[in-house]
Enzyme design. Structure first.
Site, mmCIF file in Angstrom:
data_model
loop_
_atom_site.group_PDB
_atom_site.id
_atom_site.type_symbol
_atom_site.label_atom_id
_atom_site.label_comp_id
_atom_site.label_asym_id
_atom_site.label_seq_id
_atom_site.Cartn_x
_atom_site.Cartn_y
_atom_site.Cartn_z
ATOM 1 N N LYS A 1 -3.363 -2.758 6.887
ATOM 2 C CA LYS A 1 -4.012 -2.704 6.187
ATOM 3 C C LYS A 1 -5.717 -3.055 7.304
ATOM 4 O O LYS A 1 -6.342 -3.902 7.119
ATOM 5 C CB LYS A 1 -3.730 -4.606 5.875
ATOM 6 C CG LYS A 1 -2.953 -5.303 7.175
ATOM 7 C CD LYS A 1 -2.292 -6.390 6.818
ATOM 8 C CE LYS A 1 -1.728 -6.973 7.953
ATOM 9 N NZ LYS A 1 -0.713 -6.397 9.024
ATOM 10 N N HIS B 1 0.671 -1.413 -0.266
ATOM 11 C CA HIS B 1 0.178 -0.261 0.211
ATOM 12 C C HIS B 1 0.615 1.243 -0.281
ATOM 13 O O HIS B 1 2.097 1.164 0.533
ATOM 14 C CB HIS B 1 -1.033 0.212 1.092
ATOM 15 C CG HIS B 1 -0.114 -0.380 2.225
ATOM 16 N ND1 HIS B 1 0.405 1.194 2.804
ATOM 17 C CD2 HIS B 1 -0.509 -0.959 3.516
ATOM 18 C CE1 HIS B 1 0.678 0.568 3.883
ATOM 19 N NE2 HIS B 1 0.472 -0.432 4.545
ATOM 20 N N CYS C 1 3.157 -7.181 16.216
ATOM 21 C CA CYS C 1 4.369 -6.826 16.455
ATOM 22 C C CYS C 1 5.826 -8.088 16.102
ATOM 23 O O CYS C 1 6.744 -6.696 15.675
ATOM 24 C CB CYS C 1 4.523 -6.226 17.156
ATOM 25 S SG CYS C 1 3.280 -4.547 17.721
ATOM 26 N N CYS D 1 2.440 -9.853 21.170
ATOM 27 C CA CYS D 1 1.548 -8.909 19.743
ATOM 28 C C CYS D 1 1.756 -9.683 18.716
ATOM 29 O O CYS D 1 3.731 -9.719 18.080
ATOM 30 C CB CYS D 1 2.172 -7.391 19.836
ATOM 31 S SG CYS D 1 1.052 -7.119 18.523
ATOM 32 N N CYS E 1 -2.057 -4.033 22.254
ATOM 33 C CA CYS E 1 -1.014 -3.662 21.859
ATOM 34 C C CYS E 1 -1.182 -1.777 21.312
ATOM 35 O O CYS E 1 -1.773 -1.872 20.608
ATOM 36 C CB CYS E 1 -0.261 -4.411 20.276
ATOM 37 S SG CYS E 1 0.778 -3.899 19.427
ATOM 38 N N HIS F 1 3.683 1.447 1.905
ATOM 39 C CA HIS F 1 5.257 0.746 1.507
ATOM 40 C C HIS F 1 5.734 1.463 0.352
ATOM 41 O O HIS F 1 7.042 1.576 0.058
ATOM 42 C CB HIS F 1 5.168 -0.448 1.078
ATOM 43 C CG HIS F 1 3.707 -1.060 2.535
ATOM 44 N ND1 HIS F 1 2.912 -1.949 2.466
ATOM 45 C CD2 HIS F 1 4.063 -2.080 3.894
ATOM 46 C CE1 HIS F 1 3.083 -3.009 2.998
ATOM 47 N NE2 HIS F 1 3.285 -2.640 4.093
ATOM 48 N N LYS G 1 -3.325 5.794 10.822
ATOM 49 C CA LYS G 1 -2.508 5.502 10.693
ATOM 50 C C LYS G 1 -2.522 3.717 9.113
ATOM 51 O O LYS G 1 -3.263 3.746 9.204
ATOM 52 C CB LYS G 1 -0.946 4.188 11.179
ATOM 53 C CG LYS G 1 -0.070 3.332 10.300
ATOM 54 C CD LYS G 1 0.677 2.685 11.547
ATOM 55 C CE LYS G 1 1.874 2.216 10.792
ATOM 56 N NZ LYS G 1 1.936 0.625 10.334
ATOM 57 N N HIS H 1 -1.046 -1.861 17.381
ATOM 58 C CA HIS H 1 -2.399 -2.368 16.909
ATOM 59 C C HIS H 1 -3.442 -2.106 17.369
ATOM 60 O O HIS H 1 -4.375 -2.606 16.311
ATOM 61 C CB HIS H 1 -2.087 -3.750 16.172
ATOM 62 C CG HIS H 1 -0.519 -4.243 15.699
ATOM 63 N ND1 HIS H 1 0.727 -4.416 15.523
ATOM 64 C CD2 HIS H 1 -0.686 -3.961 14.144
ATOM 65 C CE1 HIS H 1 0.927 -4.273 14.972
ATOM 66 N NE2 HIS H 1 0.341 -4.393 14.234
HETATM 67 N N1 MSP Z 1 8.881 -6.997 8.274
HETATM 68 C C1 MSP Z 1 8.683 -5.835 8.704
HETATM 69 C C2 MSP Z 1 10.224 -5.030 8.923
HETATM 70 C C3 MSP Z 1 11.317 -5.539 9.457
HETATM 71 S S1 MSP Z 1 12.708 -4.327 8.302
HETATM 72 C C4 MSP Z 1 14.346 -5.793 8.825
HETATM 73 C C5 MSP Z 1 7.609 -4.837 8.972
HETATM 74 N N2 MSP Z 1 7.276 -4.849 7.564
HETATM 75 S S2 MSP Z 1 5.605 -4.227 7.894
HETATM 76 O O1 MSP Z 1 5.365 -4.582 6.425
HETATM 77 O O2 MSP Z 1 4.917 -3.752 8.366
HETATM 78 O O3 MSP Z 1 6.533 -2.764 6.968
HETATM 79 C C6 MSP Z 1 6.590 -1.282 7.405
HETATM 80 C C7 MSP Z 1 7.509 -0.606 6.517
HETATM 81 O O4 MSP Z 1 5.863 -0.387 5.922
HETATM 82 C C8 MSP Z 1 7.375 0.833 8.087
HETATM 83 O O5 MSP Z 1 8.368 0.432 8.388
HETATM 84 C C9 MSP Z 1 7.031 1.644 6.707
HETATM 85 O O6 MSP Z 1 8.590 2.087 5.821
HETATM 86 C C10 MSP Z 1 6.225 1.156 5.465
HETATM 87 N N3 MSP Z 1 4.636 1.317 6.040
HETATM 88 C C11 MSP Z 1 3.682 0.644 6.788
HETATM 89 N N4 MSP Z 1 2.805 1.581 6.971
HETATM 90 C C12 MSP Z 1 3.269 2.678 6.774
HETATM 91 C C13 MSP Z 1 2.577 4.150 7.276
HETATM 92 N N5 MSP Z 1 1.119 3.969 7.133
HETATM 93 N N6 MSP Z 1 2.741 5.238 6.748
HETATM 94 C C14 MSP Z 1 4.094 5.416 6.262
HETATM 95 N N7 MSP Z 1 5.132 4.476 6.093
HETATM 96 C C15 MSP Z 1 3.906 3.100 6.583
HETATM 97 O O7 MSP Z 1 7.226 -4.274 9.783
#
Ligand code: MSP
Length: 656
Positions: free
Chosen positions: A296, A18, A129, A126, A144, A21, A293, A147
């Protein structure tokens, strides 16, 4: 020329990509492209985090193997990155053998350092997380803090990492390297977290299998964060790998949600393994939607592929890079996106190109004219050149300093300055006087040159439009087949005699009707997504609205906030013989609910009883009376018994 290693987090495969990411990945790509333009040796890494209980459960819920789930989602990520013009140098998956080997190697180094021991973990966990919490860290209601869902009590044997040992060294490192955690606000958070005392970290799990086994003890799988963080080294081929020269990374770009893992766990692991620390961990803010935030589990995620397909990927890249200074949170608004497209892209930049090429076509025979002999003889020219140099340097230092939004701000000063230069020199007036034709040529050369500069300055953010600008000002041939990897150097280098090219408007203006159509499409939940990769993912626990009967996933279930509630008042609802109006206490707060139980219970029977209550049901009006939740009862349409608890429990206690 230096070496620049930049990473994104590796993304979990229980979610399709999304905008959150996409944001991190676009910004990392912008930095990588900028550094390539500077001639640096660049390595830009992204990938996927595929192990852990969260993924295992998501796969179970979809009745597929975890690796199948991973393969499906990885295809979506890869395709999304292609759609968004992400030029990563590698894509690491934690399920790859090359990764597993390095995870084992790092584990062994930490073990040899005497930093790993076997113990037992007893705590609150959690799963979303993949993180333990202490009571004090939980949000209100014992949820959490990230979340807002219930945590689980977990007791299991576990290997521990002696993280506590590195507390002082880490603090010292942060003090001596102020650029290690950025922005400043995040550094302060981390410093006070460390100062409050680092505990040893539980780094293995025995309650599930989906992960990398602990070397020599296959009953344990390695904690998913230890596994995941190692990706930054495994993608380099490990400690002996050919690409290990890139270590330490210049920037780990992450969201603020995973700061502690990157600024505490990772550096202490590296210290234990006797490896240098990354230069900077930069935590950007969150994109929110109406203040929440984007994620999903909240089902409010913005889909980047569709926006890119409708507006062009460069507009999306521009917007997310420009809209909020990196580090701050930003509330995503589709209107703000369209506004910037119209005002900054269509009006400021698009118009500059359009009018420049149109004038050159009319006044200089459709070719690039020669520059003035003395480039700075005319004060207007000198001013434009000085502005260009200033903006170029400001853009460079901001890109360099991981402030791409400010880089764009500086570049737009030049865009506006070039437009102003056209207005003040007014070649359309001069052309009427034959003795000024030579001057018209010089002026046209200058504004075409500013477009050449701008094309290079914006290229890290808008690679396609940068090429299109260059094509229209006659540089298409020079760029053919290549990517833009240079940076403006001297003014006046646009070769005279190049043929200008016809082109479509760079960013067509979005009129009222089109705007309404786009907003409707982007915000309607059932929108088909023409460009999403890999077609439909069937049976997958990715959080898209679904009305299937396949059952809810654990995560979906966890979103329902069930609490113990005590009925403190009960009264009939006028004109509705099935309904009662109840006041219930959740400990800290009271709610009123309209319940269809009047035919099974009298108000007197209810007061004082404790029931199970759905606390996060959206408030609704029932027969004109506000109802703020729901009590659970047995029976279909006709209630036969209220839910109950088999011993006395405090109102407000979580039920799961
Ligand atoms: N798998 C772990 C990261 C491991 S790194 C060694 C993880 N993955 S995640 O799929 O949840 O991705 C988290 C990252 O996605 C956040 O740190 C950020 O970079 C990005 N984002 C996910 N949602 C976001 C927002 N709503 N806004 C901005 N960035 C966000 O955590």
């Amino acid at each position: 020329m230096g070496s620049f290693y930049v990473t994104t987090p590796i993304y979990y495969v229980n979610d399709i990509p999304h905008l959150g990411h996409a944001y991190t990945t676009i910004v990392a790509d912008v930095l990588a492209r900028y550094h390539r333009a500077q001639g640096d040796a660049v390595f830009f890494l992204t990938g996927t985090d595929e192990h852990g209980q969260k993924i295992e459960r998501a796969a179970q819920a979809s009745k597929i193997q975890p690796i199948e789930l991973a393969n499906q989602v990885v295809a979506r990520f890869r395709q999304t990155w292609v759609n968004l013009e992400i030029h990563n140098d590698d894509f690491i998956r934690t399920t790859e053998p090359r990764h597993r080997e390095v995870v084992h190697a790092l584990w062994r180094r930490m073990q040899q350092a005497g930093d790993i021991y076997l113990g037992e973990y007893d705590g609150l966990y959690c799963v979303s997380c993949e993180e333990y919490y202490t009571e004090g860290q939980l949000a209100e209601g014992g949820l959490c803090p990230i979340h807002n869902t219930a945590v689980e009590h977990l007791k299991q044997p576990s290997y521990f990492f002696r993280m506590s040992r590195y507390q002082d060294r880490l603090l010292e490192h942060i003090q001596q390297h102020p650029e290690f955690v950025r922005p400043e606000m995040r550094k302060n958070e981390i410093v006070s977290f460390i100062q409050s005392g680092l505990r040893d970290l539980s780094i293995s799990r025995t309650t599930f299998k989906w992960g990398i086994p602990v070397p020599d003890d296959p009953d344990h799988v390695i904690y998913v964060w230890v596994d995941a963080l190692t990706n930054y080294i495994s993608a380099l081929g490990g400690l002996e790998g050919k690409r290990f020269d890139f270590w330490p990374a210049q920037v780990h770009l992450i969201g603020k949600d995973i700061l502690r893992h990157h600024a505490v766990y990772w550096p202490t692991m590296l210290m234990s393994a006797n490896l240098p620390l990354p230069r900077t961990v930069f935590a950007h803010g969150w994109w929110t939607i109406n203040g929440q935030k984007m994620s999903k589990s909240l089902r409010n995620a913005v889909e980047p592929n569709m926006i890119a397909a409708d507006l062009g990927v460069d507009a999306l890249r521009y917007f997310v890079t420009r809209e909020t200074p990196l580090g701050n949170d930003g509330d995503f608004s589709h209107e703000a996106l369209l506004h910037r497209v119209n005002s900054e892209l269509a009006n400021d930049l698009g118009n500059l190109l359009n009018r420049s090429v149109a004038m050159a076509r009319m006044y200089t025979d459709n070719v690039v004219p020669p520059f003035a002999q003395d480039l700075e003889a005319d004060p207007a020219d000198a001013e434009l050149i000085a502005l260009a140099l200033r903006c170029r340097d400001a853009a460079a230092s901001n890109y360099e300093n991981i402030a791409p939004s400010r880089a764009l701000e500086a570049i737009w000063e030049l865009v506006r300055g070039a437009n102003k230069y056209i207005d003040t020199t007014a070649p359309y007036k001069m052309i009427k006087q034959p003795e000024l034709h030579r001057r018209v040529q010089e002026v046209v050369a200058n504004f075409l040159e500013s477009l050449r500069w701008i094309s290079l300055l914006v290229a890290p953010v808008m690679p396609n439009k940068a090429m299109e600008i260059r094509r229209q000002i006659g540089l298409g041939q020079a760029d053919a087949g290549g990517q833009l990897q240079s940076w403006p150097d001297r003014w006046g280098e646009l070769p005279a005699g190049l043929d200008l090219r016809e082109g479509q408007p760079l960013f067509p203006r979005i009129d009222k009707d089109r705007k309404a159509e786009l907003l409707q499409r982007w915000t309607s939940p059932a929108s088909p997504n023409p460009d999403a990769a890999g077609g439909e993912i069937k049976n997958m626990n990715v959080e898209q609205p679904t009305d299937s009967d396949d059952g809810v996933t654990f995560e979906e279930f966890s979103r329902i906030d069930l609490r113990v509630a005590q009925i403190v008042e009960a009264a009939p609802v006028e004109g509705a013989d099935r309904l009662l109006l109840l006041k219930v206490s959740l400990g800290q707060e009271q709610r009123q609910v309209v319940a269809g139980i009047a035919q099974a219970y009298t108000p007197e029977q209810l007061v004082g009883r404790k029931v199970i209550f759905v606390a996060n049901l959206k408030p609704a009006k029932i027969r004109g009376v506000l109802s703020e939740g729901m009590i659970l009862a047995a029976g279909g349409k006709k209630v036969v018994a209220l839910s109950a608890l088999d011993c006395d429990v405090e109102p407000g206690t979580v039920v799961r």
